[in-house]
Design a protein around this motif. Structure first.
Motif, PDB file in Angstrom:
ATOM      1  N   VAL A  48       0.843  -1.201   0.000  1.00  0.00           N
ATOM      2  CA  VAL A  48       0.000   0.000   0.000  1.00  0.00           C
ATOM      3  C   VAL A  48       0.877   1.250   0.000  1.00  0.00           C
ATOM      4  N   VAL A  49       1.888   1.258   0.862  1.00  0.00           N
ATOM      5  CA  VAL A  49       2.792   2.408   0.944  1.00  0.00           C
ATOM      6  C   VAL A  49       3.507   2.615  -0.382  1.00  0.00           C
ATOM      7  N   HIS A  50       4.025   1.536  -0.957  1.00  0.00           N
ATOM      8  CA  HIS A  50       4.762   1.629  -2.221  1.00  0.00           C
ATOM      9  C   HIS A  50       3.868   2.140  -3.342  1.00  0.00           C
ATOM     10  N   ALA A  51       2.643   1.633  -3.414  1.00  0.00           N
ATOM     11  CA  ALA A  51       1.728   2.027  -4.488  1.00  0.00           C
ATOM     12  C   ALA A  51       1.382   3.507  -4.418  1.00  0.00           C
ATOM     13  N   CYS A  52       1.172   4.024  -3.210  1.00  0.00           N
ATOM     14  CA  CYS A  52       0.771   5.429  -3.060  1.00  0.00           C
ATOM     15  C   CYS A  52       1.959   6.378  -3.100  1.00  0.00           C
ATOM     16  N   HIS A  53       3.159   5.852  -2.922  1.00  0.00           N
ATOM     17  CA  HIS A  53       4.356   6.694  -2.957  1.00  0.00           C
ATOM     18  C   HIS A  53       4.928   6.804  -4.359  1.00  0.00           C
ATOM     19  N   TRP A 155       8.751   6.426   3.673  1.00  0.00           N
ATOM     20  CA  TRP A 155       7.833   6.654   2.555  1.00  0.00           C
ATOM     21  C   TRP A 155       6.427   6.928   3.075  1.00  0.00           C
ATOM     22  N   ALA A 156       6.011   6.162   4.087  1.00  0.00           N
ATOM     23  CA  ALA A 156       4.659   6.322   4.635  1.00  0.00           C
ATOM     24  C   ALA A 156       4.459   7.732   5.186  1.00  0.00           C
ATOM     25  N   ARG A 157       5.480   8.280   5.824  1.00  0.00           N
ATOM     26  CA  ARG A 157       5.365   9.636   6.365  1.00  0.00           C
ATOM     27  C   ARG A 157       5.208  10.657   5.238  1.00  0.00           C
ATOM     28  N   ARG A 158       5.905  10.426   4.136  1.00  0.00           N
ATOM     29  CA  ARG A 158       5.759  11.319   2.985  1.00  0.00           C
ATOM     30  C   ARG A 158       4.339  11.265   2.423  1.00  0.00           C
ATOM     31  N   VAL A 159       3.805  10.054   2.308  1.00  0.00           N
ATOM     32  CA  VAL A 159       2.463   9.902   1.750  1.00  0.00           C
ATOM     33  C   VAL A 159       1.431  10.546   2.674  1.00  0.00           C
ATOM     34  N   ILE A 160       1.644  10.460   3.985  1.00  0.00           N
ATOM     35  CA  ILE A 160       0.718  11.090   4.934  1.00  0.00           C
ATOM     36  C   ILE A 160       0.669  12.595   4.713  1.00  0.00           C
ATOM     37  N   ARG A 161       1.837  13.218   4.523  1.00  0.00           N
ATOM     38  CA  ARG A 161       1.857  14.667   4.265  1.00  0.00           C
ATOM     39  C   ARG A 161       1.105  14.987   2.983  1.00  0.00           C
ATOM     40  N   LYS A 162       1.335  14.183   1.952  1.00  0.00           N
ATOM     41  CA  LYS A 162       0.653  14.402   0.678  1.00  0.00           C
ATOM     42  C   LYS A 162      -0.853  14.196   0.832  1.00  0.00           C
ATOM     43  N   LEU A 163      -1.235  13.180   1.602  1.00  0.00           N
ATOM     44  CA  LEU A 163      -2.650  12.872   1.810  1.00  0.00           C
ATOM     45  C   LEU A 163      -3.356  14.000   2.548  1.00  0.00           C
ATOM     46  N   ARG A 164      -2.758  14.483   3.622  1.00  0.00           N
ATOM     47  CA  ARG A 164      -3.391  15.541   4.412  1.00  0.00           C
ATOM     48  C   ARG A 164      -3.550  16.815   3.606  1.00  0.00           C
ATOM     49  N   HIS A 165      -2.555  17.116   2.779  1.00  0.00           N
ATOM     50  CA  HIS A 165      -2.662  18.290   1.915  1.00  0.00           C
ATOM     51  C   HIS A 165      -3.862  18.156   0.984  1.00  0.00           C
ATOM     52  N   GLY A 166      -4.017  16.989   0.373  1.00  0.00           N
ATOM     53  CA  GLY A 166      -5.120  16.777  -0.557  1.00  0.00           C
ATOM     54  C   GLY A 166      -6.474  16.841   0.117  1.00  0.00           C
ATOM     55  N   LEU A 167      -6.578  16.315   1.342  1.00  0.00           N
ATOM     56  CA  LEU A 167      -7.849  16.345   2.062  1.00  0.00           C
ATOM     57  C   LEU A 167      -8.250  17.772   2.406  1.00  0.00           C
ATOM     58  N   ARG A 168      -7.279  18.582   2.786  1.00  0.00           N
ATOM     59  CA  ARG A 168      -7.595  19.972   3.114  1.00  0.00           C
ATOM     60  C   ARG A 168      -8.095  20.723   1.882  1.00  0.00           C
TER      61      ARG A 168
END
Length: 439
Positions: A48-53, A155-168
């Motif tokens: 999951v992490v690899h796919a979203c990163h 990688w997961a931490r990077r995706v979290i930052r990207k995810l939160r930005h998109g949700l906002r």
């Protein structure tokens, strides 16, 4: 209309997201193979992490096709990896560096021995080991780089930052008027190289600029080369918007500043980056949208394009060599923007790393008290006296005063004072007797 009326406050938004996550989150469990998995097909968390990163979050979720796993339910899965909760569960994922470490493998030789066979390329080269697993690698160079595994938690931490930005951004509502915390748009006029767009995106992410607009990019859009050059600033790349005409890219803006290194015979304000950003902040504060226009890598902006701007922005440079790389120009304006941002930080700040302030970094140490410093002074002076340092004797008061001034200026911590006293005792009495003689 105020920004608060157009966009939910961050606390309200986070609360809403967390509420939605609790209701539909795909839960992580330990699979039959002793690996953290989720979904009916036991998809590993690392997958999951690899796919979203590796691509955008939406593309990754589409590829995974796990029922119930959406942008709103993804974060708990990422947090499992980012927070290294696998350590508590004593499990690891294949390909993760944590698995290699857990197996006690520290070198490439040990890694090869741990496998039954490693098939290289077309199979003509095979490396034999003592294990039970057979794996494949495209070449020896790739094996040398990747044998230890990937830092999926990072990688997961990077995706979290990207995810939160998109949700906002997805929760923003209202007319195209600047809301609280909105940044100026970065507009690139006919950028020629996708690599430069990626480096611009990275500069934007560095300094909190999240609205990138591209006017007729030469190599088309989207472009994977730009994503690679962005070095993880994927959320800026994902949200970048292409336009065919300059007029379309600035249609919703109230004020535009055009960067240029050439003197223009135009009756427009000429601003430094500092002055331009001050103007942008003032206008955004009263509800306007602003943008900064950057020219082509080869020859900058045409005069007809500059005519659309409200002001010229000129960066102080060496007059004999005034040309700047596109990403450098964006970075300089971004730096000025970040300087005035109350949310800025020195270096990286994450859930796991605390912000730093200007000045002396103390970490967990505390400054020494005056009592501890006086103890050091007296200890040092006593040993110096015993070894005949104060000669002639009538100079003792002046020399002792200078020593105290020097040591006080150090701003020593409690630990440093104890270390210095240990050094003094060791020098005075010899190794092994230092603590016994310390006062």
């Amino acid at each position: 209309m105020t920004g608060r009326g157009l966009c939910e406050t961050e606390n309200d938004l986070n609360a809403g997201i967390e509420s939605e996550n609790r209701g539909t989150a795909a839960s992580v469990r330990i699979g039959p193979g002793g690996e953290p998995v989720l979904g009916a097909r036991d998809t590993r968390v690392a997958e999951v992490v690899h796919a979203c990163h590796s691509v955008s979050i939406d593309q990754g979720l589409e590829t995974l096709a796990i029922p119930g796993l959406t942008r709103l339910t993804l974060e708990p899965v990422l947090q499992y990896c980012a927070g290294l909760k696998c350590i508590e569960d004593r499990v690891t994922c294949p390909g993760c560096k944590r698995r290699t470490e857990a197996q006690g493998i520290e070198t490439l030789d040990q890694f090869i021995l741990s496998k039954k066979e490693i098939v290289v390329g077309d199979g003509r080269v095979r490396l034999k080991g003592e294990g039970t697993e057979t794996i494949k690698t495209p070449c020896l160079e790739s094996l040398a780089k990747q044998w230890s595994g990937e830092n999926y938690w990072f990688w997961a931490r990077r995706v979290i930052r990207k995810l939160r930005h998109g949700l906002r951004r997805a929760h923003m509502k209202g007319e195209p008027v600047a809301g609280e915390g909105e940044t100026p748009s970065v507009i690139l006029m006919e950028p020629q190289l996708a690599d430069n767009i990626g480096m611009v995106a990275r500069a934007c992410a560095n300094f909190g600029l999240d609205d990138l607009r591209l006017v007729n990019p030469r190599d088309g859009w989207p472009n994977e080369k730009a994503r690679i050059a962005a070095s993880g600033a994927n959320y800026v790349i994902d949200d970048a918007r292409p336009f065919e005409k300059l007029e379309d890219s600035i249609a919703d803006l109230n004020w535009v500043g055009a960067t240029t290194a050439r003197q223009r015979d135009m009756r427009k304000p000429v601003l430094t980056p500092e002055q331009a950003i001050a103007e942008v902040r003032t206008r955004i504060a009263r509800g306007e949208r602003c943008g900064i226009l950057f020219g082509r890598e080869r020859n900058g902006l045409e005069t007809s394009e500059v005519a659309n701007a409200d002001a010229l922005i000129m960066i102080p440079v060496n007059s004999r060599f005034a040309s700047l790389n596109l990403a450098q120009a964006v970075l300089l304006l971004g730096y000025e923007w970040m300087r005035g941002d109350a949310g800025r930080s020195l270096g990286r700040v994450t859930t796991y790393e605390k912000p730093l302030n200007e000045g002396l970094y103390m970490g967990r140490d505390r400054p020494a008290t005056k009592e501890e410093l006086v103890g050091l002074f007296e200890h040092l002076e006593r040993e110096l006296e015993a070894n005949g340092f104060f000669n002639p004797a009538h100079r003792k008061a002046v020399v002792a005063q200078n020593l105290r001034t020097l040591l006080t200026r150090m701003n020593a911590t409690e630990q440093e004072v104890r270390t210095l006293r240990g050094i003094v005792a060791t020098l005075a009495q010899g190794k092994g007797k230092a603590r016994k003689g310390a006062q």
